[in-house]
Scaffold this motif. Structure first.
Motif, PDB file in Angstrom:
ATOM      1  N   GLU B 365       0.831  -1.200   0.000  1.00 24.89           N
ATOM      2  CA  GLU B 365       0.000   0.000   0.000  1.00 24.89           C
ATOM      3  C   GLU B 365       0.871   1.259   0.000  1.00 24.89           C
ATOM      4  OE1 GLU B 365      -3.099  -0.197  -0.388  1.00 24.89           O
ATOM      5  OE2 GLU B 365      -3.793   1.855  -0.038  1.00 24.89           O
ATOM      6  N   ALA B 367       3.789   1.571  -1.243  1.00 22.46           N
ATOM      7  CA  ALA B 367       4.329   1.741  -2.591  1.00 22.46           C
ATOM      8  C   ALA B 367       3.277   2.362  -3.505  1.00 22.46           C
ATOM      9  CB  ALA B 367       4.796   0.402  -3.153  1.00 22.46           C
ATOM     10  N   ALA B 368       2.031   1.929  -3.312  1.00 22.95           N
ATOM     11  CA  ALA B 368       0.964   2.478  -4.142  1.00 22.95           C
ATOM     12  C   ALA B 368       0.762   3.955  -3.853  1.00 22.95           C
ATOM     13  CB  ALA B 368      -0.329   1.702  -3.893  1.00 22.95           C
ATOM     14  N   GLN B 371       2.961   6.136  -5.573  1.00 24.85           N
ATOM     15  CA  GLN B 371       2.788   6.129  -7.023  1.00 24.85           C
ATOM     16  C   GLN B 371       3.929   5.413  -7.738  1.00 24.85           C
ATOM     17  OE1 GLN B 371       0.335   7.623  -9.126  1.00 24.85           O
ATOM     18  NE2 GLN B 371      -0.909   7.866  -7.305  1.00 24.85           N
ATOM     19  N   ARG B 372       4.433   4.329  -7.121  1.00 22.06           N
ATOM     20  CA  ARG B 372       5.513   3.610  -7.788  1.00 22.06           C
ATOM     21  C   ARG B 372       4.931   2.371  -8.458  1.00 22.06           C
ATOM     22  NH1 ARG B 372      10.729   5.000  -5.706  1.00 22.06           N
ATOM     23  NH2 ARG B 372      10.567   6.526  -4.058  1.00 22.06           N
ATOM     24  N   ALA B 373       4.556   2.538  -9.712  1.00 21.60           N
ATOM     25  CA  ALA B 373       3.838   1.481 -10.410  1.00 21.60           C
ATOM     26  C   ALA B 373       4.708   0.237 -10.578  1.00 21.60           C
ATOM     27  CB  ALA B 373       3.376   1.995 -11.770  1.00 21.60           C
ATOM     28  N   TRP B 376       5.291  -1.598  -7.404  1.00 22.20           N
ATOM     29  CA  TRP B 376       4.045  -2.256  -6.976  1.00 22.20           C
ATOM     30  C   TRP B 376       3.856  -3.558  -7.727  1.00 22.20           C
ATOM     31  CZ3 TRP B 376      -0.696  -3.845  -8.829  1.00 22.20           C
ATOM     32  CH2 TRP B 376      -1.716  -4.009  -7.893  1.00 22.20           C
ATOM     33  N   LEU B 377       4.065  -3.498  -9.047  1.00 24.58           N
ATOM     34  CA  LEU B 377       3.876  -4.710  -9.840  1.00 24.58           C
ATOM     35  C   LEU B 377       4.879  -5.784  -9.441  1.00 24.58           C
ATOM     36  CD1 LEU B 377       3.160  -3.201 -13.358  1.00 24.58           C
ATOM     37  CD2 LEU B 377       1.561  -4.378 -11.855  1.00 24.58           C
ATOM     38  N   VAL B 381       3.997  -9.563  -8.119  1.00 21.91           N
ATOM     39  CA  VAL B 381       4.521 -10.780  -8.734  1.00 21.91           C
ATOM     40  C   VAL B 381       5.186 -11.645  -7.653  1.00 21.91           C
ATOM     41  CG1 VAL B 381       6.213 -11.713 -10.336  1.00 21.91           C
ATOM     42  CG2 VAL B 381       4.857  -9.727 -10.980  1.00 21.91           C
ATOM     43  N   ALA B 384       2.725 -13.461  -5.549  1.00 22.30           N
ATOM     44  CA  ALA B 384       2.215 -14.635  -6.258  1.00 22.30           C
ATOM     45  C   ALA B 384       3.227 -15.768  -6.166  1.00 22.30           C
ATOM     46  CB  ALA B 384       1.940 -14.276  -7.716  1.00 22.30           C
ATOM     47  N   VAL B 460      -5.317 -12.277  -6.613  1.00 20.75           N
ATOM     48  CA  VAL B 460      -3.944 -12.664  -6.972  1.00 20.75           C
ATOM     49  C   VAL B 460      -3.660 -14.079  -6.490  1.00 20.75           C
ATOM     50  CG1 VAL B 460      -1.524 -12.218  -6.510  1.00 20.75           C
ATOM     51  CG2 VAL B 460      -3.058 -10.328  -7.028  1.00 20.75           C
TER      52      VAL B 460
END
Lengths: 85, 564, 493, 148
Positions: B365, B367-368, B371-373, B376-377, B381, B384, B460
Motif C-alpha cells: 500500500e 508503494a501504491a 505512485q511507484r507502479a 508495486w507490480l 509478482v 504470487a 492474486v
C-alpha cells in the motif's frame, strides 16, 4: 489419527472443493468488476479483475522463467561442488 | 549495563546461559524454557529511555536504548527464543543450546545498542555464536558451509568497523541514529548492513548455509540475523532510494531461485531473501507507513518463517530427507505438521486472517501511495511467487503428491507445541492486527481489511493457485542444485586464484631459475678462487642479512649525506 | 628514600641477584631468587611511572653531576617502557618454573643468571640517560640473550643464537658508531646534553651519518622489516620461557632507543627533515605488516608463525612512529604495551602446548582443543586480541593507529591496517581449526590438560588483554604521556 | 713445552714479576694509568703463562675452577656492595663521600675497593675463559686418541 482421516476425506472430495473454489473465484472477479474502484492511483485500478489476470500471468511467467533459467543456465548435478571441497 | 531501572536482556540471557552447561536432563529443559521467559520479563520491565552508559576510548557507549522500534524487535526476538527453545527441547547437545541463547543475546544486544561500537561488538558476537548452529550438524558439508558463512561475515564485520571508524572521524560521534554523512562511511556501513540483510548479490551466505544448519538451529538463524539487519536499516537508512529498487529486486530474486530449489530448507531460505526484500523496499520508501510496514512485516515474518522452518525441520528430523524429489505423501503420517506448516504457508502468502496479510499489504500500500507502479507490480509478482512455492509447491510435493513410501511417525510433542504456539500467534495477529500496530512507533493509519485490499489479494492468490494447478507439470524441480552467487567464491574464486597462482608460479619459477643459474655461475667462479669449502655458500643466510643491513644503511647515508 | 633514589634499583636488583643466581645449585633456589628480584624490580618500576609522568626524575651515579657522571634520567616515556619490561618479566616468571624445568633441566643457576642479566640490561637501556651507558647495557642484554637462546633444546638453537649474535653485534656496533660520531661532534655522551649541543653542529654529514647508523642499528635489534631475518629462528628455537620474555620486551626496548634518539636527541623537526624518515619508516612499517602476516599465514610451526606475526606487529608500531604526531606516537606506545600483553599470552599458550606435547607444529596440535581446552581457549582469546577484536587490548591500539592515520588523511593506511587484521584472522584461525576441527591421528600420544602452574599465568595475561581492552585509562594515559614526553622535548631540563 | 728447560726457567722467573706488575697497576690505578681491567688481564696473563708451561692441571691446583666462579661473582658483589654502602649511608649509588669522614680518604677508599672488585672479576673471568677452551682442547685430543 483423526486429522489424517479428515485430510483424506477432503482429498476424496477434491472435485467438489475445486468447483466451490472456482465459483468463489468467479464471484471475486465479478464483485471487483461491479464495485467502483476504490483508488485511481494506477491506471489498472479501474480495470475490474486485473489482479486476477495479473496473478495468473505472474505465476505462469515465474514457472516458465525459472524453468528456463534453471535448465539453460543454473542447474548442476547435486555433487557439483563435492569434488572441490 | 545494569542501572536501577534497567536490566539488559542480553545480560540476563548470557548470565543464564552460563548456568546451562551445569544442568542435565529435565533441569536443563526447564531452564531452557525459563530463560526466554526471563528475557520477556526484563523486556516487560524496560523503561523507555537510555540506559547502561559506559565510557570507552573517550566515547560514550549506550548499551541500552529503549524506544518503540527497539522494543518491537525485542518482543519478537524474545518470543522466537521461547518458541525455538521449546522446539529444541529434545536435543541433547549443550553446545547448540548455548550457541542459540548467546546468539539470541547478541541479537538483542544489537537491537538495544544506542551507539555503533556496542552494535559492532554484538554484531560480531552474533556471527561467532550463530556459526555453531551450522557446524553442530557435524557433516563435512555443514562445516564447509559454516566456514564460508564465517568468512563472509568476517569480511562484513571489517567493512562495518571501517565504516564506523570513518563515521566517528567525520561526525565525531558514534551514536546510532540515521546515518547522515556523505562519502565512504555511508556506503561502508550500508554495505555491511546489506550483507546481513542478504541483499543480492551479497545474499549467498544465507541460502548456502541455512539449509545445512541443524534442524533446531535453522529456526533461530531464520529469525535473527537478517531481521537485526532490517532493524539497523530502518534505524539508519530510512528513505534511501536505492533500497527501494534493491528490495523489490530481492523479492523477485528470492522467489525465482526458490522455484529452482529442491532442498526444502533452501527453498524457504530463498523466501527469507524474498520476504526481507519487502522490508528493504519499505525502508527505502521511508514514509511512516512504509517503515511501520517494514517493522511489522519483520515481526510477523519472524513468527511465520520460524513456523515454516520448524515444519520443514520436523520432516527432516523424522524422515532424514530434505529433498522435495525424495518426499511425498506424508500427510497420513505427519498430519499435524502438515496443518501447522500450512498455517505458516498461508501467513507468508498473506492470506486474509493470517499475519502476513496485515503487514505485507502495508508495504504494498505504501508503494501504491508513493505512485511507484513498477515497484508495486514487482511486489505483487513476488507475492504470487511466494504463494506458489511455499504454500503450493512445497506442501504438495512433501505431504501430498506421489507416495514416497516413507512412513515416519508424527513429530515429537515439543516440536508440535512450538509450532502450535507460532501458528496461534500468526492467526492471532491476523485477526487482531491492532495488537501488533500498538507496538509500532507512531500511530498506524492503516486498515488491511478493506474491500479493495481484500479483493486484490484474494484474486492474486487464488488465480496463482489456478495457474499452479494447470501448469503443474511445468513446475521446475528435480534432483538438481542451482548455481548462485556463491559459485563465485566456491568455484570461480578458487579457479581464478588457481589460474593467477599458476601464472605467478610459472613466472616466479622462470625468474628464479635464471637468477639461480647466474648465481650458480657466480658461486662456481667464487668457489674456484676460495677452494672447496665455499665459505660464501655456507654463510649465505647471515650474508643476506648483512646485505640487507648494508642496503638500508647505504640508502639512508646517501640521502642524508648528499642532501645538504 | 624517595622514588628518585629507589629508581636505579630496578636495574641493580636483578643485576646483583644474577650474581647470586649464578652460584646457586639445584632447581628451586635460582628460580626463587629470580622471582624475588624481578618482583622487587617491577614494584619499583610501577612506582616510578606515576612520579616520572609528573616530573622528569634524574639520578646521578656516584653523585657526579651530569653531564660528567652517568645519569639515569626518567620521564614518562622510559618509565612506561621500564614498567612494561619489568612487569612482563614478573608475570612470566611464575609460568617459567615448570617450563624451564622441562626444557632446561641442568645448570638452571646459570640460566636464570643470564635471564636476570638480560632483564637488567633491558631496564638499564631504558632508564639510562647516557648514550654510552645505553650501548653498554645493550651489549649486556644482548650477550645474555644469545646465551639464553642457545639453551634451546633443539640443536638449531645454537645456529639461531649464532646468527642473532652476528646481527645483534652489527646492530650494536652501528649504534656505537653513531654514538661515536655524536661524541666527536659534541664532546658529550649525556643525552640531554647532546640534545642541547647538537643544534650548533647538526648541519654536518657526520651528524647525519650518526642518525643513519643509529636508525639502522636499532632497526636491526627492533626487527624492522628487511632487518628482521634473525628473529624468526631465534624465537622459534629458544626455550619457551625465553621466547615468552623476549617477545614482550626485547624489540620494544630497541624501539624505545630509536625513538629516544630520533625524537629527543635529534628533535623531530630535524631528523624527519634531513632524512626522508617518515616515508622510509612508513614504507618499512607497512611492508613489515604485510610480509610478516603473509609469511605467518603459511608457517607450519606455531612458534615460528607467532614470530613472523611479531615482525608484522613491529610494523604497526613503526607505522605509528612514521606519522610523527602525538596520536601516532601514542598508538605506537600503546601497541608496544598491548602487543607485549598479547604476544606473551600467545607464546605462553604455545609454550604450554610444548610442555605437554613437546612440539608446536600445527599437525601436532590437531584435536588438542578437546583434551587441552583451557590452554587452547586461552590461545584463541589472545588471538582475538592480535586480530584486534573490540573489547580486547589489540583493538584499542589499532583504533588509535587508525585515528592517527585518519588524522593525516591517509585513508589507504586504514585499508592496509584492516587488511592485515584479516590476515591475522587467517593465521590464528589455522591454529583453531587444527585444534578443534581436525582429529588427532592415532599415532600421536593422548595428552591431558596442562598443570595449573602454567595455566594460571597464561589466563592472567589473557584476562589482562581483556581488561586493558575495556579500561584504557592506564595504557592510553601512559602512552599519551610518553608520546608527549618524546615530542615535547621531555629530556631538556 | 713442559720439557723445554729454558721456558720453564724463564717462566719461573717471569711469572712473579708479571703478577707483581699486575698488582702495581691495580693499586696504583687512581694515580697513574691503570685500574682493575688492565690489572686483572695482566694478573690473569701470569696465571695463563703458568698454565701453558706447567699444564692446566697444575694451574688449576693453584686456583681451582670452582674458586674462579666464586671469585668472579665475589668481585662484582664487592663492587655492588660498595655502591650500596653509599646508598645505605645516605648518598647515591657508588657515592664514596659518605664512606669515610675525610673527603679525600673516602674517595681513595671507595675507588680502590671498587677497582679491586673489578680486578678480581676480570682476572677470574679471563682465567675461566682460558680454562674452558683449554679443557675443550684436551677433551678433543682424548676423543681423537679413542677414535684411533
Amino acid at each position: 489419527m483423526k486429522l489424517a482421516r479428515l485430510i483424506e476425506y477432503l482429498i476424496s472430495k477434491r472435485s467438489v472443493l475445486a468447483v466451490l473454489l472456482l465459483v468463489s473465484m468467479a464471484a471475486l472477479v465479478l464483485v471487483d468488476i461491479i464495485l467502483p474502484p476504490a483508488y485511481t492511483r494506477f491506471t489498472w485500478d479501474a480495470i475490474g479483475g486485473f489482479a486476477a489476470f495479473f496473478g495468473f500471468a505472474a505465476c505462469a511467467a515465474l514457472i516458465f522463467f525459472s524453468r528456463f533459467l534453471g535448465e539453460k543456465l543454473l542447474y548442476r548435478d547435486e555433487d557439483y561442488y563435492d569434488d572441490h571441497e | 549495563m545494569i542501572t536501577s531501572d534497567w536490566l539488559h536482556p542480553s545480560l540476563v540471557l548470557i548470565a543464564g546461559t552460563l548456568v546451562l552447561p551445569l544442568l542435565k536432563g529435565r533441569a536443563m529443559q526447564a531452564w531452557m524454557v525459563l530463560l526466554p521467559l526471563a528475557v520477556l520479563g526484563t523486556l516487560w520491565m524496560a523503561q523507555p529511555g537510555e540506559h547502561g552508559q559506559m565510557a570507552f576510548l573517550g566515547m560514550e557507549l549506550v548499551t541500552g536504548r529503549v524506544d518503540e522500534l527497539a522494543m518491537v524487535f525485542g518482543w519478537v526476538f524474545g518470543t522466537v527464543l521461547l518458541i525455538g527453545a521449546i522446539y529444541a527441547l529434545h536435543v541433547n547437545d549443550r553446545v547448540q543450546h548455548v550457541a542459540a541463547f548467546l546468539y539470541g543475546a547478541s541479537a538483542l544486544g544489537v537491537v538495544f545498542a544506542g551507539d555503533l561500537i556496542t552494535l559492532y561488538v554484538f554484531w560480531e558476537l552474533m556471527v561467532i555464536t550463530s556459526v555453531w548452529l551450522i557446524w553442530r550438524r557435524k557433516t563435512e558439508v555443514s562445516f564447509n558451509a559454516g566456514f564460508r558463512y564465517l568468512v563472509i561475515h568476517a569480511v562484513g564485520g571489517v567493512v562495518l568497523l571501517a565504516g564506523i571508524i570513518l563515521f566517528q572521524f567525520e561526525t565525531g560521534t558514534t551514536r546510532f541514529e540515521q546515518i547522515d554523512v556523505d562519502g565512504p562511511a555511508f556506503w561502508l556501513i550500508l554495505a555491511a548492513f546489506m550483507i546481513n540483510a542478504a541483499v543480492p548479490p551479497l545474499h549467498a551466505w544465507l541460502t548456502d548455509a541455512y539449509p545445512e544448519a541443524t534442524v533446531t538451529g535453522a529456526v533461530f538463524l531464520s529469525a535473527l540475523t537478517t531481521k537485526t539487519a532490517v532493524y539497523t536499516l530502518i534505524r539508519g537508512y530510512p528513505g534511501t532510494e536505492m533500497l527501494v529498487w534493491m528490495g523489490a529486486a530481492m523479492t523477485l530474486y528470492g522467489v525465482t531461485f526458490a522455484m529452482l530449489s529442491n532442498d526444502i530448507r533452501r527453498l524457504l531460505a530463498y523466501h527469507i531473501v524474498s520476504q526481507v526484500g519487502y522490508m528493504v523496499t519499505g525502508v527505502g520508501l521511508g514514509t511512516a507507513l512504509a517503515l511501520s510496514g517494514s517493522a511489522s512485516h519483520a515481526f510477523t515474518h519472524i513468527l511465520y518463517k520460524a513456523l515454516l522452518f520448524m515444519g520443514a525441520g520436523a520432516v527432516i528430523h523424522m524422515t532424514g530427507r530434505s529433498r522435495l524429489s525424495e518426499l511425498g505423501g506424508l500427510y497420513r503420517y505427519m498430519p499435524w505438521t502438515f496443518v501447522l506448516y500450512l498455517i505458516g504457508g498461508v501467513s507468508i502468502s498473506a492470506f486474509p486472517l493470517f499475519s502476513g496479510y496485515v503487514s505485507k499489504t502495508m508495504i504494498v500500500e505504501a508503494a501504491a501511495i508513493d505512485q511507484r507502479a513498477v515497484i508495486w507490480l514487482m511486489l505483487v509478482v513476488a507475492s504470487a511467487g511466494t504463494f506458489l512455492s511455499t504454500t503450493l509447491k512445497l506442501p504438495y510435493k512433501t505431504w501430498l503428491g506421489g507416495d514416497s513410501g516413507l512412513q515416519p511417525r508424527e513429530a515429537p510433542w515439543n516440536m508440535l507445541l512450538a509450532m502450535g504456539i507460532a501458528a496461534a500467534l500468526c492467526f492471532l495477529i491476523g485477526i487482531f492486527p491492532g495488537m501488533l500496530y500498538a507496538l509500532l512507533p507512531g500511530a498506524v493509519d492503516f486498515n488491511a481489511y478493506t474491500m479493495s485490499v481484500f479483493l486484490k489479494e484474494m484474486q492474486v492468490l487464488l488465480f496463482t493457485g489456478l495457474a499452479f494447478c494447470l501448469l503443474l507439470k511445468y513446475v521446475g524441480g528435480g534432483p538438481k542444485i542451482s548455481l548462485d552467487v556463491d559459485w563465485l567464491y566456491r568455484r570461480g574464486g578458487p579457479r581464478l586464484v588457481g589460474a593467477v597462482g599458476s601464472a605467478i608460479i610459472t613466472t616466479d619459477r622462470a625468474i628464479r631459475r635464471t637468477t639461480l643459474e647466474h648465481l650458480a655461475r657466480l658461486t662456481a667462479h667464487v668457489e674456484k678462487k676460495h677452494g672447496r669449502d665455499g665459505k660464501l655458500a655456507k654463510s649465505w643466510p647471515i650474508g643476506s642479512m648483512a646485505l640487507w643491513t648494508a642496503i638500508v644503511l647505504a640508502m639512508l647515508l646517501t640521502v642524508g649525506v648528499y642532501r645538504g | 628514600m624517595t622514588i628518585t633514589e629507589l629508581m636505579p634499583f630496578s636495574v641493580l636488583v636483578p643485576l646483583i641477584a644474577s650474581l647470586v643466581c649464578a652460584l646457586l645449585p639445584g632447581r628451586f633456589w635460582p628460580w626463587a631468587v629470580t622471582l624475588v628480584a624481578v618482583i622487587v624490580s617491577a614494584v619499583i618500576a610501577a612506582f616510578t611511572l606515576p612520579a616520572a609522568a609528573q616530573v622528569t626524575l634524574s639520578y646521578a651515579f656516584g653523585n657526579w653531576p651530569p653531564p660528567i657522571g652517568i645519569e639515569y634520567r626518567v620521564d614518562a616515556a622510559n618509565a612506561f617502557v621500564a614498567l612494561l619490561v619489568a612487569g612482563m618479566a614478573a608475570v612470566a616468571l611464575p609460568w617459567a618454573k615448570k617450563s624451564v624445568d622441562k626444557e632446561v633441566p641442568e645448570r638452571q643457576g646459570a640460566f636464570y643468571a643470564l635471564f636476570l642479566l638480560a632483564l637488567s640490561g633491558l631496564l638499564g637501556i631504558t632508564l639510562s640517560g647516557d648514550a654510552f651507558n645505553i650501548f653498554v647495557f645493550l651489549e649486556i642484554s644482548s650477550l645474555a640473550t644469545y646465551g639464553l637462546i642457545a639453551h634451546g633444546s633443539d640443536r638449531r638453537a645454537l645456529l639461531a643464537s649464532f646468527r642473532y649474535l652476528i646481527m645483534g653485534t652489527v646492530g650494536a656496533t652501528f649504534l656505537l658508531i653513531g654514538i661515536g660520531f655524536l661524541y666527536i661532534m659534541t664532546g658529550t655522551l649525556n643525552l640531554a646534553d647532546l640534545a642541547e649541543r647538537l643544534p650548533e653542529v647538526r648541519d654536518t654529514s657526520t651528524v647525519r651519518a650518526a642518525l643513519a647508523f643509529i636508525i639502522v642499528g636499532m632497526g636491526l635489534k627492533l626487527a624492522m622489516l628487511p632487518l628482521h631475518l634473525w628473529l624468526p629462528n631465534a624465537y622459534t628455537y629458544a626455550p619457551s620461557f625465553v621466547t615468552v620474555f623476549l617477545a614482550g620486551t626485547a624489540t620494544k626496548v630497541a624501539l624505545y632507543v630509536m625513538l629516544r634518539f630520533v625524537f629527543t636527541v635529534f628533535a623531530p623537526d630535524w631528523s624527519f627533515v634531513v632524512l626522508p624518515l617518515s616515508t622510509v619508516l612508513m614504507i618499512l612499517g607497512v611492508a613489515g605488516m604485510f610480509a610478516g602476516s603473509w609469511v605467518a599465514m603459511f608457517q607450519p610451526n606455531i612458534k615460528r608463525m607467532l614470530a613472523y606475526s611479531s615482525v608484522a606487529q613491529v610494523g604497526y608500531m613503526v607505522l605509528g612512529v612514521s606519522l610523527v604526531s602525538v596520536i601516532g606516537l601514542s598508538a605506537a606506545f600503546l601497541h608496544l604495551f598491548n602487543h607485549a600483553l598479547m604476544k606473551t599470552a600467545l607464546f605462553m599458550a604455545v609454550g604450554t602446548v610444548i610442555y605437554q606435547v613437546g612440539s608446536a607444529r600445527l599437525k601436532d596440535v590437531r584435536g588438542l582443543g578437546r583434551t587441552m581446552p583451557w590452554t587452547l581457549t586461552a590461545f584463541a582469546l589472545a588471538g582475538l586480541s592480535i586480530i584486534g577484536v573490540p573489547l580486547t587490548a589489540g583493538f584499542v591500539s589499532k583504533w588509535y593507529l587508525i585515528q592517527a592515520a585518519l588524522d593525516q588523511g591517509q585513508w589507504f593506511l586504514v585499508v592496509l591496517i584492516l587488511v592485515t587484521s584479516l590476515m591475522a584472522v587467517i593465521y590464528i584461525w589455522r591454529v583453531i581449526e587444527a585444534a578443534w576441527f581436525q582429529e588427532r591421528s592415532i599415532k600421536q600420544p593422548d595428552v591431558g590438560e596442562a598443570p595449573l602452574a602454567l595455566l594460571i599465568p597464561t589466563w592472567i595475561l589473557v584476562a589482562l588483554n581483556f581488561y586493558f581492552g575495556i579500561d584504557t585509562r592506564l595504557t592510553v594515559g601512559g602512552a599519551t604521556a610518553a608520546a608527549e614526553a618524546l615530542l615535547g622535548g621531555g629530556m631538556t631540563p | 713445552m713442559r720439557e723445554n728447560g729454558i721456558l720453564r726457567v724463564v717462566a719461573r722467573f717471569l711469572i712473579p714479576l708479571i703478577m707483581l706488575f699486575g698488582l702495581y697497576i691495580q693499586f696504583h690505578g687512581e694515580y697513574s694509568p691503570g685500574g682493575g681491567f688492565q690489572a686483572g688481564i695482566v694478573f690473569a696473563a701470569g696465571w695463563i703463562l703458568f698454565a701453558l708451561i706447567y699444564g692446566l692441571d697444575a694451574a688449576l691446583k693453584v686456583i681451582p675452577e670452582r674458586a674462579m666462579y666464586v671469585l668472579m661473582v665475589a668481585g662484582v658483589i664487592l663492587y655492588c656492595a660498595v655502591g650500596i654502602a653509599g646508598v645505605v649511608l645516605g648518598g647515591h649509588f657508588l657515592d664514596f663521600y659518605p664512606l669515610l669522614a675525610g673527603k679525600h680518604a673516602a674517595q681513595q677508599f671507595g675507588i680502590i675497593t671498587v677497582e679491586f672488585g673489578v680486578g678480581v672479576t676480570v682476572a677470574t673471568v679471563v682465567m675461566l675463559v682460558f680454562t674452558l677452551f683449554a679443557r675443550r682442547k684436551s677433551e678433543w685430543k682424548a676423543a681423537k686418541v679413542e677414535d684411533e
